[in-house]
Design an enzyme around this catalytic site. Structure first.
Site, PDB file in Angstrom:
ATOM      1  N   CYS A   1       0.628  -0.928   0.047  1.00 53.57           N
ATOM      2  CA  CYS A   1      -0.011  -0.158  -0.113  1.00 53.57           C
ATOM      3  C   CYS A   1       0.801   1.237  -0.227  1.00 53.57           C
ATOM      4  O   CYS A   1       0.392   2.319  -0.022  1.00 53.57           O
ATOM      5  CB  CYS A   1      -0.905   0.155   0.989  1.00 53.57           C
TER       6      CYS A   1
ATOM      7  N   CYS B   1      -2.876   7.591   6.867  1.00 51.67           N
ATOM      8  CA  CYS B   1      -1.459   7.815   7.393  1.00 51.67           C
ATOM      9  C   CYS B   1      -1.478   8.217   8.903  1.00 51.67           C
ATOM     10  O   CYS B   1      -0.794   7.405   9.510  1.00 51.67           O
ATOM     11  CB  CYS B   1      -0.551   8.728   6.671  1.00 51.67           C
TER      12      CYS B   1
END
Ligand SMILES: Cc1ncc(COP(=O)(O)O)c(C=O)c1O
Ligand SMILES: Cc1ncc(COP(=O)(O)O)c(C=O)c1O
Lengths: 122, 388, 388, 122
Positions: D34, D103
């Site tokens: 990812c 994130c």
């Protein structure tokens, strides 16, 4: 719409129009629905077209071809006039846009119709 | 710009020099692809969003309801295909009017070959759709009503608020082609309660090749052009940044200048109308003189044909248009004029005078000076005129 | 234009100032609608035809085979939808490749939801389609093969002549997306024997929002956008005249400058490639170094991620792109790099350097100076680097 | 992609990175597929995080949130650090683009994983 110079010249400076009061033959062709109607008047003497005029409801090409066709038959004898083709009229005008070719056909038909009318009255 | 005798603003407008000025940097220093990562590209996407906001303001819409396309034609296609493809399980019936622009009509015609049923509402002799007709034609399978706001040829303004209300009462989406009204008059999507609306940049002094589809957020439609995720996935293709900036600036100027244009141009248009009626016998004013764009005048000059008039006018430097078949490439005269009930020959003899912000009163006076002798000459050639 | 450190020409190009100069009048003195009757409008349609001729020359096509659209994306959509809608009675199978641009891939994906069957040909680790694979996949229901000419990310150039020959032997039409090759290298539709081909203006120093579909005369396709009879009925909408003039001028310049650009840019690209290999360990050069656009370099820098590299480069004024998911809006990294067999993390760590005519040798030197310390810093942060 | 000034500052001037050789806990989160992998190292004394570092493979947001998260837990005791939310990290950076919020989640998870690792070794 782009017409040749010659077409525009004949359209703008067209002279051969109007009614010919003592016409010997009149050809009425075209259909107002389609936007083009041409009436061709001829005066005949000794088998010769001594005068001719047109009345036209129509576009630039219709008016220019009317005027040119009159120029091309005046002074001709009938048989010569009958041989006038739409192609010759269009060529004399340095061509017509493709979608306007039917106008020159109308001029050819108008002249033929006027001559027929003259003949039928004789 | 030499616009002295340009009377064809409904066909297209010059790009306002202030718009051009705002566009130019996007060919050069600001040429970046707004989808790129670097900061300078990110700045372009901010500029795009600012432009979206400006267009939204013109329509009283939200910025996220504004989608950029390549023009009014694509916007109309996107609205109609977008809905019909999306809702085709729900129904296959579309209602439109007989006087739509070809961008709507031909899209509907195509769909009718693909299994959709299309009802073309008639108009009265002034070009108005009757709301009762709409009511009657709605059925359970109706999925879209698309009726234009103002007509490009005759300027007639439809009662779109009333029409959209009728559609909404039956739970049907309403699209309007506002290509001719937007920028000229107030077009408030909230007040009119419109689901989708099309506009075109080049009709409002913006650059060609740019349009907008307004689409309410809750209205879901299919995209028509596939590729990258531009325009929130509704319209793929690297953004036409100069075009987007241009329509934004044009929208901003339109908001500022709309009222002033109306105030200045309506009297000029009215003067031309009056002048023609007074100096040329046997004319027909086409359209609805009450509910009409203030810049538009459509008149049929009987017994003669439109292209010939245009040609003589062109020789003197005047640019106008006609509903005659001869001035277009089709064989039929204007479907709009025929829908009003005009005879073919009357439609062939029509002139459209459409004003814009660079027209001056004096130019109109000049037109009124020049037109009558042209008409007289052409009538003197016409087999119909003297036969009256 | 401040293009010193712009290395993203495959994304978009600035509009050449000579193109801008040629466009400008069409916003102002030459703003007329080419469909209008008057002479000044007629002159615009002549200018459009001249532009068509210029584009035709770029492709060695006939002018009547050139159709203007709103961009490369629309051209690809028009080619694919145009054929599939036209021939859907004949068959429902399309063959394309795994590394097409999203404008082709997403169009095919949409069609596969609508009852079409799509075969996505694999590529080898350098990005080449194997002609034998195409031979094997053709069946009786195949109606279109669409395989791109040069890839936008890795620059690999497909053997389209060979591929189109295979399609033609089975009587199947061949389309190619030449958005990246046209203008950069010779693209001769006669020599390559192509039926349809897409190009985009903003990739060849022309304005954004303009594209071209080349279509052989005998190939009949459905339009996608309906309305007026523009572009011989294939693409409705008032012409984007400035765009059309722009792509014509851009095509003319491309013909003149193509060879020179190749001669100048290839050594710069090669120098960057060599420099990266020499100064940065653990890199992978992506693409086919023999059959590759001379302006394109794609490199995976292992153990770090692309967006971070772009950000540090951006801070120093460098504009590049990456196949990392993070630099786009999707979650997956470049489908092109994955199709080559790269691991996800290698695709995430890719950089694309694409040169254009305003790049100078010194700028490339500067890039080679700046990049290694950035890589070093990012690697020093990476959990993978030291684990080797 | 438009990041806040704060994000860019933390990304560019990131200091808290590197391996912590004598770490008491290590949290390894994320997935290279990812594009984001974060390793959080912590050194703990008397239930207090006396030092912390990160190693991150990832984008601007991943690196900036790593660095910010380290700043936010250093000197805190474990329970406080466990309460650090991804939202707090994002807010401390003046926000993140929506597609980058994951994130900050990674940073939260990384810290939790490091503390768990520390606890499990105790
Ligand atoms: C009412 C109306 N709708 C749609 C269009 C099409 O817009 P465009 O010229 O931007 O394709 C026009 C103008 O041509 C128009 O007048
Ligand atoms: C190979 C390829 N095809 C198609 C496109 C789409 O063209 P446009 O940006 O003009 O829509 C691009 C560029 O975005 C491209 O690189």
């Amino acid at each position: 719409m782009l017409y040749s110079k010659k077409v525009m010249e004949y359209f703008q400076n067209t002279k051969n129009y109007g009614k010919l009061e003592d016409a010997d033959g009149i050809g009425k062709v075209g259909n107002p629905r389609c936007g083009d109607v041409m009436w061709i008047y001829i005066k005949v003497k000794d088998n010769k077209i001594i005068d001719a005029k047109y009345e036209t409801f129509g576009c630039v090409a219709a008016i220019a071809t009317s005027s040119m066709a009159i120029d091309m038959i005046k002074g001709k004898n009938i048989d010569e006039a009958l041989r006038l083709t739409n192609k010759a009229v269009a060529e004399a005008l340095d061509g017509l846009p493709p979608e306007k070719l039917h106008c020159s056909l109308l001029a050819e038909k108008g002249i033929k119709a006027a001559i027929e009318d003259y003949k039928s009255k004789k | 710009m030499n616009l002295k005798y340009y009377f064809d603003y409904n066909s297209t407008t010059p790009t306002d020099p202030r718009v051009v000025k705002e566009i130019i940097p996007y060919f050069g220093t600001k040429f970046f692809n707004p989808s790129s990562f670097y900061r300078k590209a990110g700045e372009i996407s901010i500029d795009i969003e600012n432009s979206r906001e400006r267009v939204a303001k013109l329509l009283n819409a939200e910025p996220n309801e504004i989608f950029f396309t390549s023009g009014g034609t694509e916007s109309n296609n996107l609205a109609i295909f977008g809905i019909t493809l999306k809702l085709k399980e729900k129904g296959n019936h579309i209602i439109t009017s007989k006087i739509e622009h070809s961008a709507v009509l031909n899209t509907c015609k195509y769909l009718s070959k693909k299994g959709f049923e299309v009802t073309y509402l008639p108009v009265d002799k002034y070009g108005l759709v009757n709301p009762d007709d709409l009511k009657k034609e709605i059925k359970d399978t109706t999925i879209l009503v698309t009726i234009m706001h103002a007509n490009n040829e005759i300027g007639t303004i439809q009662p779109v608020k009333e029409l959209s209300e009728i559609a909404h009462k039956r739970g049907i989406l309403f699209h309007t082609d506002a290509v001719q009204s937007a920028g000229k008059m107030k077009v408030d999507v909230k007040e009119l309660d419109i689901d989708m609306l099309s506009i075109s940049s080049h009709k409002i002094y913006g650059p060609k090749g740019m349009g907008v589809l307004f689409k309410k957020k809750r209205v879901k439609i299919n995209p028509m052009i596939f590729g990258g995720a531009h325009e929130k996935g509704l319209r793929a293709g690297t953004e036409n940044v100069p075009g987007i900036i241009g329509i934004g600036k044009a929208a901003e100027l339109a908001i500022l200048e709309m009222d002033e244009n109306e105030k200045r141009l309506k009297p000029i248009r009215d003067k031309i109308e009056k002048g023609i009626i007074e100096t040329i016998p046997d004319v027909i004013i086409n359209g609805n003189t009450d509910k009409r764009l203030y810049n538009t005048l459509n008149v049929s000059i009987r017994y003669i044909e439109g292209e010939s008039i245009l040609a003589f006018l062109d020789n003197q430097g005047f640019a106008l248009s006609s509903g005659s078949a001869c001035s277009s490439k089709s064989l039929e005269p204007s479907h709009v004029l025929l829908a009003l009930g005009l005879k073919h020959e009357e439609a062939h003899g029509s002139l459209r005078i459409s004003l814009g912000k660079y027209n001056k009163k004096e130019d109109a006076d000049k037109l009124l000076e020049v037109l009558p002798p042209i008409v007289e000459k052409l009538r003197s050639m016409s087999p119909f005129w003297k036969k009256k």
